[in-house]
Design a protein around this motif. Sequence first.
Motif, mmCIF file in Angstrom:
data_model
loop_
_atom_site.group_PDB
_atom_site.id
_atom_site.type_symbol
_atom_site.label_atom_id
_atom_site.label_comp_id
_atom_site.label_asym_id
_atom_site.label_seq_id
_atom_site.Cartn_x
_atom_site.Cartn_y
_atom_site.Cartn_z
ATOM 1 N N ARG A 14 0.840 -1.209 0.000
ATOM 2 C CA ARG A 14 0.000 0.000 0.000
ATOM 3 C C ARG A 14 0.871 1.254 0.000
ATOM 4 N NH1 ARG A 14 -4.938 2.101 3.354
ATOM 5 N NH2 ARG A 14 -5.188 4.051 2.222
ATOM 6 N N SER A 15 1.978 1.229 0.749
ATOM 7 C CA SER A 15 2.841 2.413 0.804
ATOM 8 C C SER A 15 3.484 2.707 -0.554
ATOM 9 C CB SER A 15 3.908 2.260 1.884
ATOM 10 O OG SER A 15 4.885 1.325 1.504
ATOM 11 N N ALA A 16 3.637 1.679 -1.382
ATOM 12 C CA ALA A 16 4.213 1.877 -2.712
ATOM 13 C C ALA A 16 3.208 2.508 -3.679
ATOM 14 C CB ALA A 16 4.694 0.542 -3.270
ATOM 15 N N LEU A 17 1.921 2.329 -3.418
ATOM 16 C CA LEU A 17 0.875 2.813 -4.323
ATOM 17 C C LEU A 17 0.192 4.094 -3.866
ATOM 18 C CD1 LEU A 17 -0.847 -0.623 -5.010
ATOM 19 C CD2 LEU A 17 0.765 0.592 -6.500
ATOM 20 N N ASP A 18 0.243 4.364 -2.558
ATOM 21 C CA ASP A 18 -0.539 5.448 -1.970
ATOM 22 C C ASP A 18 0.396 6.403 -1.219
ATOM 23 O OD1 ASP A 18 -2.180 7.029 -0.318
ATOM 24 O OD2 ASP A 18 -3.613 5.403 0.024
ATOM 25 N N THR A 19 0.692 7.546 -1.853
ATOM 26 C CA THR A 19 1.629 8.512 -1.275
ATOM 27 C C THR A 19 1.141 9.054 0.061
ATOM 28 O OG1 THR A 19 2.293 9.147 -3.505
ATOM 29 C CG2 THR A 19 2.903 10.644 -1.749
ATOM 30 N N ASP A 20 -0.145 9.340 0.175
ATOM 31 C CA ASP A 20 -0.694 9.847 1.429
ATOM 32 C C ASP A 20 -0.529 8.814 2.545
ATOM 33 O OD1 ASP A 20 -2.256 11.743 3.084
ATOM 34 O OD2 ASP A 20 -3.760 10.134 3.035
ATOM 35 N N PHE A 21 -0.832 7.555 2.252
ATOM 36 C CA PHE A 21 -0.659 6.480 3.234
ATOM 37 C C PHE A 21 0.800 6.393 3.651
ATOM 38 C CE2 PHE A 21 0.374 2.049 4.218
ATOM 39 C CZ PHE A 21 -0.519 1.808 5.262
ATOM 40 N N ARG A 22 1.716 6.488 2.699
ATOM 41 C CA ARG A 22 3.151 6.410 2.999
ATOM 42 C C ARG A 22 3.571 7.530 3.951
ATOM 43 N NH1 ARG A 22 7.045 3.808 -0.156
ATOM 44 N NH2 ARG A 22 9.165 4.374 0.365
ATOM 45 N N GLN A 23 3.089 8.733 3.708
ATOM 46 C CA GLN A 23 3.429 9.866 4.576
ATOM 47 C C GLN A 23 2.854 9.682 5.987
ATOM 48 O OE1 GLN A 23 5.751 12.110 3.831
ATOM 49 N NE2 GLN A 23 5.920 10.881 1.975
ATOM 50 N N ARG A 24 1.611 9.188 6.063
ATOM 51 C CA ARG A 24 1.014 8.919 7.379
ATOM 52 C C ARG A 24 1.780 7.825 8.099
ATOM 53 N NH1 ARG A 24 -4.098 6.819 6.845
ATOM 54 N NH2 ARG A 24 -3.976 6.732 4.588
ATOM 55 N N LEU A 25 2.230 6.819 7.356
ATOM 56 C CA LEU A 25 2.998 5.719 7.926
ATOM 57 C C LEU A 25 4.312 6.232 8.510
ATOM 58 C CD1 LEU A 25 3.094 2.639 8.296
ATOM 59 C CD2 LEU A 25 4.139 2.492 6.038
#
Length: 83
Positions: A14-25
């Motif tokens: 998911r972090s590879a596909l979703d920039t917002d999710f990656r930043q929240r992570l």
Amino acid sequence: MRSGDEMLQQIVDRSALDTDFRQRLLADPKTTISGELGITIPDSMNIRVHESDMRTVHLALPPDPNITEEQLEAISAGLCCCW
């Protein structure tokens, strides 16, 4: 029940596909992972997310195999998933 490896792969994918999710992570890993996987992470567990780049690679070592009695009790109680 999913294995730890399967849950980790879900987070990485998911972090590879979703920039917002990656930043929240990166900003708040415990809350982000709890929400994504629908699990409760104990307050006693710390999670740190590191982002590798072309100049820096992070290597995560497994826990020390010489665990304490307290850690063994936590494992048997299902409070830790790392050993």
